[in-house]
Design a protein around this motif. Sequence first.
Motif, mmCIF file in Angstrom:
data_model
loop_
_atom_site.group_PDB
_atom_site.id
_atom_site.type_symbol
_atom_site.label_atom_id
_atom_site.label_comp_id
_atom_site.label_asym_id
_atom_site.label_seq_id
_atom_site.Cartn_x
_atom_site.Cartn_y
_atom_site.Cartn_z
ATOM 1 N N GLN A 10 0.857 -1.331 0.128
ATOM 2 C CA GLN A 10 -0.151 0.052 -0.049
ATOM 3 C C GLN A 10 0.628 1.337 -0.044
ATOM 4 N N ASN A 11 2.296 1.254 0.079
ATOM 5 C CA ASN A 11 3.060 2.412 0.279
ATOM 6 C C ASN A 11 2.436 3.250 1.306
ATOM 7 N N LYS A 12 2.040 2.738 2.575
ATOM 8 C CA LYS A 12 1.605 3.296 3.722
ATOM 9 C C LYS A 12 2.660 3.278 4.838
ATOM 10 N N LEU A 13 3.351 2.037 5.066
ATOM 11 C CA LEU A 13 3.777 1.793 6.092
ATOM 12 C C LEU A 13 5.407 1.217 5.911
ATOM 13 N N PRO A 16 7.469 3.462 2.839
ATOM 14 C CA PRO A 16 7.634 4.836 3.346
ATOM 15 C C PRO A 16 8.586 4.825 4.472
ATOM 16 N N ALA A 39 -2.415 1.993 -3.866
ATOM 17 C CA ALA A 39 -1.390 2.329 -3.026
ATOM 18 C C ALA A 39 -1.296 4.024 -3.236
ATOM 19 N N GLU A 40 -0.826 4.530 -1.958
ATOM 20 C CA GLU A 40 -0.446 6.052 -2.072
ATOM 21 C C GLU A 40 0.431 6.577 -3.287
ATOM 22 N N ASP A 88 3.942 -0.763 12.196
ATOM 23 C CA ASP A 88 3.503 0.646 11.982
ATOM 24 C C ASP A 88 4.596 1.534 11.377
ATOM 25 N N PHE A 89 4.188 2.660 10.784
ATOM 26 C CA PHE A 89 5.097 3.614 10.193
ATOM 27 C C PHE A 89 6.014 4.129 11.082
#
Length: 106
Positions: A10-13, A16, A39-40, A88-89
């Motif tokens: 997803q390019n979220k956690l 990135p 995805a982001e 998580d991020f």
Amino acid sequence: MKNVLFVCSQNKLRSPTAEQVFAGWPEIEVSSAGTNNDAENPLSNELIEWADIVFVMEKAHRAKVQGKYRSALKDKRLICLHIPDDYDFMDPALVQLLKAKVPQHL
């Protein structure tokens, strides 16, 4: 200067986080993308062509990238980090894992 691309779903956690962790490193430019259409920042031929090294988080990502971007991957290094979607991020454990696994391939 090496161009380094980090890829997750997803390019979220994960990707990135990797992009942020390595953004300040000398001699590399970094970016991140996701394999999913929603995805982001969706993965594209342009991003693969830009990259010298592509890091994926899981075997499934590697299979997707190899299947969809085979021609763009010529002369690229595609490396699987084997990092599951459990973080998580900017999770300190994820940051530590990335710092342990990525530099040996740069």
